[in-house]
Design an enzyme around this catalytic site. Structure first.
Site, PDB file in Angstrom:
ATOM      1  N   HIS A 207       0.669  -1.198   0.073  1.00  0.00           N
ATOM      2  CA  HIS A 207       0.148  -0.037  -0.013  1.00  0.00           C
ATOM      3  C   HIS A 207       0.875   1.220   0.054  1.00  0.00           C
ATOM      4  CE1 HIS A 207       0.580  -0.576   4.261  1.00  0.00           C
ATOM      5  NE2 HIS A 207       0.651   0.746   4.408  1.00  0.00           N
TER       6      HIS A 207
HETATM    7  C1  UD1 Z   1      -2.437   5.066   5.757  1.00  0.00           C
HETATM    8  C2  UD1 Z   1      -1.162   5.945   6.541  1.00  0.00           C
HETATM    9  C3  UD1 Z   1       0.144   4.870   6.408  1.00  0.00           C
HETATM   10  C4  UD1 Z   1      -0.364   3.402   6.820  1.00  0.00           C
HETATM   11  C5  UD1 Z   1      -1.510   3.093   6.191  1.00  0.00           C
HETATM   12  C6  UD1 Z   1      -2.167   1.596   6.761  1.00  0.00           C
HETATM   13  C7  UD1 Z   1      -0.612   8.422   6.320  1.00  0.00           C
HETATM   14  C8  UD1 Z   1      -0.188   9.391   5.700  1.00  0.00           C
HETATM   15  N1  UD1 Z   1      -0.683   7.325   5.790  1.00  0.00           N
HETATM   16  O1  UD1 Z   1      -2.089   5.228   4.408  1.00  0.00           O
HETATM   17  O2  UD1 Z   1       1.189   5.291   7.186  1.00  0.00           O
HETATM   18  O3  UD1 Z   1       0.756   2.668   6.398  1.00  0.00           O
HETATM   19  O4  UD1 Z   1      -2.535   4.118   6.445  1.00  0.00           O
HETATM   20  O5  UD1 Z   1      -2.948   1.212   6.084  1.00  0.00           O
HETATM   21  O6  UD1 Z   1      -1.424   8.503   7.178  1.00  0.00           O
HETATM   22  N2  UD1 Z   1      -9.455   4.419   1.539  1.00  0.00           N
HETATM   23  C9  UD1 Z   1     -10.634   3.745   1.767  1.00  0.00           C
HETATM   24  N3  UD1 Z   1     -11.257   3.384   2.796  1.00  0.00           N
HETATM   25  C10 UD1 Z   1     -10.754   3.475   3.805  1.00  0.00           C
HETATM   26  C11 UD1 Z   1      -9.338   4.203   4.119  1.00  0.00           C
HETATM   27  C12 UD1 Z   1      -8.646   4.406   2.878  1.00  0.00           C
HETATM   28  O7  UD1 Z   1     -11.219   3.530   0.555  1.00  0.00           O
HETATM   29  O8  UD1 Z   1     -11.107   3.077   5.013  1.00  0.00           O
HETATM   30  C13 UD1 Z   1      -8.900   4.850   0.269  1.00  0.00           C
HETATM   31  C14 UD1 Z   1      -9.255   6.322  -0.078  1.00  0.00           C
HETATM   32  O9  UD1 Z   1      -9.432   6.522  -1.455  1.00  0.00           O
HETATM   33  C15 UD1 Z   1      -8.211   7.025   0.399  1.00  0.00           C
HETATM   34  C16 UD1 Z   1      -6.961   5.921   0.157  1.00  0.00           C
HETATM   35  O10 UD1 Z   1      -7.438   4.956   0.625  1.00  0.00           O
HETATM   36  O11 UD1 Z   1      -7.831   8.301  -0.323  1.00  0.00           O
HETATM   37  C17 UD1 Z   1      -5.686   6.257   1.196  1.00  0.00           C
HETATM   38  O12 UD1 Z   1      -6.041   6.319   2.617  1.00  0.00           O
HETATM   39  P1  UD1 Z   1      -5.287   7.421   3.495  1.00  0.00           P
HETATM   40  O13 UD1 Z   1      -5.490   7.082   4.771  1.00  0.00           O
HETATM   41  O14 UD1 Z   1      -5.031   8.706   3.105  1.00  0.00           O
HETATM   42  O15 UD1 Z   1      -3.634   6.641   3.400  1.00  0.00           O
HETATM   43  P2  UD1 Z   1      -3.202   5.116   3.356  1.00  0.00           P
HETATM   44  O16 UD1 Z   1      -2.478   4.638   2.250  1.00  0.00           O
HETATM   45  O17 UD1 Z   1      -4.326   4.379   3.862  1.00  0.00           O
HETATM   46  N1  UDP Z   2      -3.493  -6.350   8.834  1.00  0.00           N
HETATM   47  C1  UDP Z   2      -4.773  -6.958   8.815  1.00  0.00           C
HETATM   48  N2  UDP Z   2      -5.371  -7.013   7.743  1.00  0.00           N
HETATM   49  C2  UDP Z   2      -4.569  -7.014   6.544  1.00  0.00           C
HETATM   50  C3  UDP Z   2      -3.521  -6.374   6.420  1.00  0.00           C
HETATM   51  C4  UDP Z   2      -2.916  -6.063   7.560  1.00  0.00           C
HETATM   52  O1  UDP Z   2      -5.195  -7.050   9.990  1.00  0.00           O
HETATM   53  O2  UDP Z   2      -5.601  -7.290   5.392  1.00  0.00           O
HETATM   54  C5  UDP Z   2      -2.820  -5.652  10.121  1.00  0.00           C
HETATM   55  C6  UDP Z   2      -1.209  -6.440  10.308  1.00  0.00           C
HETATM   56  O3  UDP Z   2      -1.467  -7.748  10.865  1.00  0.00           O
HETATM   57  C7  UDP Z   2      -1.049  -5.446  11.338  1.00  0.00           C
HETATM   58  C8  UDP Z   2      -1.369  -4.234  10.519  1.00  0.00           C
HETATM   59  O4  UDP Z   2      -2.563  -4.398   9.987  1.00  0.00           O
HETATM   60  O5  UDP Z   2      -0.980  -5.573  12.381  1.00  0.00           O
HETATM   61  C9  UDP Z   2      -0.404  -3.551   9.664  1.00  0.00           C
HETATM   62  O6  UDP Z   2      -1.077  -2.350   9.094  1.00  0.00           O
HETATM   63  P1  UDP Z   2      -0.596  -1.807   7.879  1.00  0.00           P
HETATM   64  O7  UDP Z   2       0.035  -2.806   6.929  1.00  0.00           O
HETATM   65  O8  UDP Z   2      -2.078  -1.414   6.874  1.00  0.00           O
HETATM   66  O9  UDP Z   2       0.004  -0.552   8.255  1.00  0.00           O
HETATM   67  P2  UDP Z   2       1.383  -0.100   8.428  1.00  0.00           P
HETATM   68  O10 UDP Z   2       2.058  -0.813   9.513  1.00  0.00           O
HETATM   69  O11 UDP Z   2       2.332  -0.344   7.133  1.00  0.00           O
HETATM   70  O12 UDP Z   2       1.680   1.362   8.636  1.00  0.00           O
END
Ligand code: UD1
Ligand code: UDP
Length: 370
Positions: A207
């Site tokens: 992601h």
């Molecule tokens: C965010 C965090 C990242 C973390 C990740 C975990 C920041 C800058 N980034 O990234 O550090 O590793 O979460 O998963 O805070 N969206 C949905 N549904 C949701 C959430 C997001 O559809 O419930 C989509 C939206 O189109 C959104 C995009 O995902 O614009 C990105 O979501 P966002 O929270 O901005 O950043 P992540 O890539 O999820």
């Molecule tokens: N995780 C989960 N379901 C998924 C993918 C990840 O429960 O489909 C859990 C994973 O075990 C870990 C956390 O989500 O505990 C990590 O989150 P993510 O990779 O979104 O964020 P990051 O750690 O990169 O910020």
């Protein structure tokens, strides 16, 4: 009675706050623990499922911020969170990790002179192109209590001049959850639902914007799956960001053409833990999954140029390969042939980090002498 306000916003926050909430339950006469969910993540599979799986109470406060540009999202959290702080007047704000909600709530609390505890402080990738790096640096400079998961974090904070009395090397709350829920996760039926046997498949998550928002990079990763398709079965729970990019870049058909690759929605915590624990190999760009795979001693190949969690590569099972696809293929083949890194478990990753944190906070905030 003191009030501690913990912030959750995005998927990797829930499993970090859950053990803190559990540890605080022993002190309900002295501390009221309030959970505020910013709503940065809001899909059922990115948010609600974790409250059920991790036995977290419904958040006391839900800000409903949702998605947006970095400035929009951060600013909207700040505006709403400031109102919460003014009304609630907590004695402490606890933030975890490095997402935009972490940054927004730290800045807001610090400007109202409310002490901030940062759990998972000190991690540095030294790559400011990552939004998380900026979030980590700002949060750490503002925090009053910095709880650190690995030695490199202590070194980074000392180098940055953070005073010694704010630093606490306590281990990792994310590992507290992993250890606590591993047995329960073992009962998940997820392997049968994907029709896979233990240790026969590769678990994938992607992601990071640098991988999935750049078409050429996502295509390079696709070639990795194409090259390895005859050697392993892939289970790939797809983050919503990645899901959107696969369609936008017109790559869905190429993904679907790989017979041994299963794309699915993100899965809940217990199901994901069961998948990790039974994978032959994990391919990821996640922060937390590098650590969880090290603790579970499952080989992990990280498709990023750097890691802010160096202990996972130094003594754990992690191998950071960037987008060097030939190297990723070579390392994946080794792991699939049983020659992946076995690693050892980092210091203090023993399931008791949250207890240590609560003990320190009780003492520092003079909770027992109310
Ligand atoms: C965010 C965090 C990242 C973390 C990740 C975990 C920041 C800058 N980034 O990234 O550090 O590793 O979460 O998963 O805070 N969206 C949905 N549904 C949701 C959430 C997001 O559809 O419930 C989509 C939206 O189109 C959104 C995009 O995902 O614009 C990105 O979501 P966002 O929270 O901005 O950043 P992540 O890539 O999820
Ligand atoms: N995780 C989960 N379901 C998924 C993918 C990840 O429960 O489909 C859990 C994973 O075990 C870990 C956390 O989500 O505990 C990590 O989150 P993510 O990779 O979104 O964020 P990051 O750690 O990169 O910020």
């Amino acid at each position: 009675m003191k009030t501690f306000l913990s912030v959750v916003g995005a998927r990797p926050n829930f499993m970090k706050v859950a053990p803190l909430h559990r540890a605080l339950q022993s002190f309900t006469d002295q501390i009221r623990h309030v959970i505020c969910h910013t709503g940065q993540h809001y899909d059922e599979k990115m948010s609600t499922v974790f409250f059920e799986d991790l036995e977290l109470p419904r958040p006391d406060i839900y800000l409903g911020i949702g998605s947006g540009s970095h400035a929009e999202q951060t600013a909207n959290v700040m505006i709403s969170f400031e109102k919460v702080l003014l009304e609630l007047q907590p004695d402490l704000v606890i933030v975890v990790g490095d997402v935009n909600s972490t940054l927004a709530c730290s800045v807001t609390a610090a400007k109202l002179h409310i002490p901030v505890a940062h759990v998972e402080a000190g991690l540095r990738s030294f790559d400011r192109d990552m939004p998380e790096e900026i979030n980590r640096m700002v949060t750490d400079v503002l925090a009053d209590y910095l709880f650190v998961t690995e030695q490199a974090g202590m070194d980074n904070l000392r180098r940055e001049g953070i005073s010694e009395d704010k630093l606490f090397f306590v281990g990792h709350v994310m590992i507290d959850s992993l250890k606590y829920y591993r047995e329960k996760a073992a009962k998940s039926p997820i392997l049968a639902s994907f029709d896979v046997l233990p240790k026969t498949f590769t678990l994938v998550t992607l992601h990071r914007p640098s991988n999935v928002d750049v078409k050429e990079n996502l295509e390079r990763i696709l070639t990795l799956f194409e090259t390895l398709q005859d050697q392993t079965r892939f289970i790939f729970p797809v983050h919503p960001r990645t899901h959107a990019r696969i369609d936008e870049f017109g790559l869905r058909e190429r993904f679907n053409a790989i017979d041994t690759l299963t794309l699915c929605d993100p899965v809940g915590y217990l199901d994901f833990l069961k998948l990790m624990d039974n994978a032959a190999l994990i391919l990821t760009d996640s922060g937390g999954i590098q650590e969880e795979s090290t603790w579970l001693r499952i080989p992990c190949i990280t498709l990023r140029e750097s890691t802010e969690r160096p202990v996972t590569a130094e003594i754990g099972t992690n191998e950071v390969v960037g987008l060097n696809i030939p190297l990723a293929v070579e390392k994946s083949r080794a792991a699939l042939n049983g020659n992946g890194k076995r690693g050892t478990i980092p210091e203090l990753w023993d399931g008791r980090a949250a207890e240590r944190i609560v003990e320190i906070l009780m003492e520092r905030l003079d909770v027992n002498n109310e």
